[in-house]
Scaffold this motif. Structure first.
Motif, short mmCIF file in Angstrom:
data_model
loop_
_atom_site.label_atom_id
_atom_site.label_comp_id
_atom_site.label_asym_id
_atom_site.label_seq_id
_atom_site.Cartn_x
_atom_site.Cartn_y
_atom_site.Cartn_z
N VAL A 8 0.86 -1.17 0.00
CA VAL A 8 0.00 0.00 0.00
C VAL A 8 0.90 1.23 0.00
CG1 VAL A 8 -1.79 1.26 1.24
CG2 VAL A 8 -1.79 -1.23 1.26
N GLY A 9 0.64 2.13 -0.94
CA GLY A 9 1.44 3.35 -1.02
C GLY A 9 0.55 4.54 -1.29
N LYS A 10 1.18 5.66 -1.57
CA LYS A 10 0.43 6.87 -1.89
C LYS A 10 0.78 7.31 -3.31
CE LYS A 10 -0.85 9.27 2.28
NZ LYS A 10 -0.13 9.01 3.51
N LEU B 249 6.25 5.27 -1.34
CA LEU B 249 6.02 4.69 -0.02
C LEU B 249 6.53 5.64 1.07
CD1 LEU B 249 7.11 0.98 -0.54
CD2 LEU B 249 4.84 1.93 -0.70
N ARG C 127 -3.45 0.47 -3.31
CA ARG C 127 -2.93 -0.87 -3.08
C ARG C 127 -2.55 -1.46 -4.43
NH1 ARG C 127 -7.12 -3.28 -0.69
NH2 ARG C 127 -6.46 -3.10 1.46
#
Lengths: 202, 131
Positions: free
Chosen positions: A86-88, A101, A150
């Motif tokens: 999961v990152g942005k 991340l 995700r």
């Protein structure tokens, strides 16, 4: 996502650090050398985990520093293939969605790995998923920067960024190592459950 | 420098979090790249469910997950990013439809919710209007 790598190094301790305990001095040296750097085909180095072995130290003629052979384990960021992370979203561009991340920025989800059908919106500078609601209507789901996303890791690329010798003939070109990315990941979100977290909340 | 083993072991996010917190809280002042990377990594990890985990809970949870025949990496992902919906299990576990029955998927979700109760309210988020 994180692994341990075993490495061996000859660590040079400057005389000014002789007042420190050898282990501490070596830990500082190793962290100075490796933290936040990419080791080719290993991954992004985060921090020293532990020192597993120390051999006797040497002094070399003409050098006041001591040299110690040390084996150690280092915390490395290197997700395995098919891992879900999961990152942005950092930004969107024609090349795809760039994900960060926080400590690692070089993640790209190319257009062919986005949910199908997805389109790039030029005015918003964002990718959107044209979600078919089933009754003939389309619902545009935007991927804006800052959204939590995700994704599945599908590929990794290591690039040698060691400086090369001067290229004969061509002068005044920009530094070749400047825009090379040593370690980058490719992701995909074209599966149910992947993509912006809020898409799947209901 | 010599690489003896590029992948000697796998760490869970929780272990990395604890180790980095120890580095951050140590008396010696860290500077330069180590300070940067520990700060950034901690900031990422503190937003993940692993900040509320404990070694005891993780160990017990892994024991409870034993009967499901999951691979090491699958279990690692279940611990790092505990799923709350059957859909997420489908992503994390390879060929989950064949390997697990619906009841088993529900059992896994129940086990995770039991050991990591803090993951559940995560679901209640404001639906973002995507228009």
């Amino acid at each position: 996502m994180f692994i341990l790598a075993e490495m061996k190094n000859v660590t040079r301790i400057m005389p000014e650090n002789f007042n420190m305990k050898l282990n501490d001095a070596i830990a500082v040296e190793l962290n100075n050398k490796l933290a936040n750097k990419v080791v080719l085909n290993v991954g992004l180095c985060i921090a020293l985990f532990d020192i597993t072995g120390l051999k006797e130290s040497f002094i070399i003629p003409g050098d006041g520093a001591s040299h110690t052979i040390v084996t150690f384990r280092y915390i490395i960021f290197r997700p395995f293939m098919e891992e879900i992370l999961v990152g942005k979203i950092r930004c969107c561009s024609q090349e795809g969605v760039h994900v960060s991340l926080g400590f690692f920025d070089d993640i790209l989800i190319p257009p062919n790995a986005l949910q199908h059908p997805s389109k790039f919106n030029e005015t918003e500078q964002a990718w959107m998923w044209e979600y078919d609601t089933g009754d003939g209507n389309k619902h545009n789901l935007f991927m804006d920067s800052g959204d939590c996303i995700r994704f599945r890791v599908t590929a990794e690329t290591f690039t040698e960024t060691a400086p090369t010798g001067p290229i004969m003939g061509i002068q005044e070109t920009q530094e070749p190592g400047e825009n090379k990315v040593p370690y980058s990941l490719t992701g995909s979100i074209n599966e149910p459950g992947l993509g912006i977290l809020s898409w799947w909340d209901t | 420098m010599e690489i003896i083993n590029a992948n000697a072991a796998t760490l869970s996010n929780f272990e990395v979090l604890k180790h980095l917190q120890k580095i951050k809280d140590s008396k010696r002042k860290h500077k330069g790249q180590l300070a940067t990377i520990t700060y950034e990594t901690l900031r990422y990890l503190e937003e993940t469910p692993c900040k509320d985990q404990t070694p005891q809970k993780i160990a017990n949870c892994l024991k409870a997950l034993q009967p499901f025949n999951l691979s090491k990496t699958e279990k690692l992902m279940l611990i790092n990013t505990p799923p709350t919906t059957p859909l997420e299990i489908q992503l994390l576990v390879e060929e989950s439809e064949e390997k697990l029955t619906e009841e088993q998927v529900q059992q896994i979700l129940d086990i995770l919710a039991e050991y990591f109760p803090f993951i559940v309210p995560e679901k209640i988020k404001v639906e973002e209007n995507s228009n």
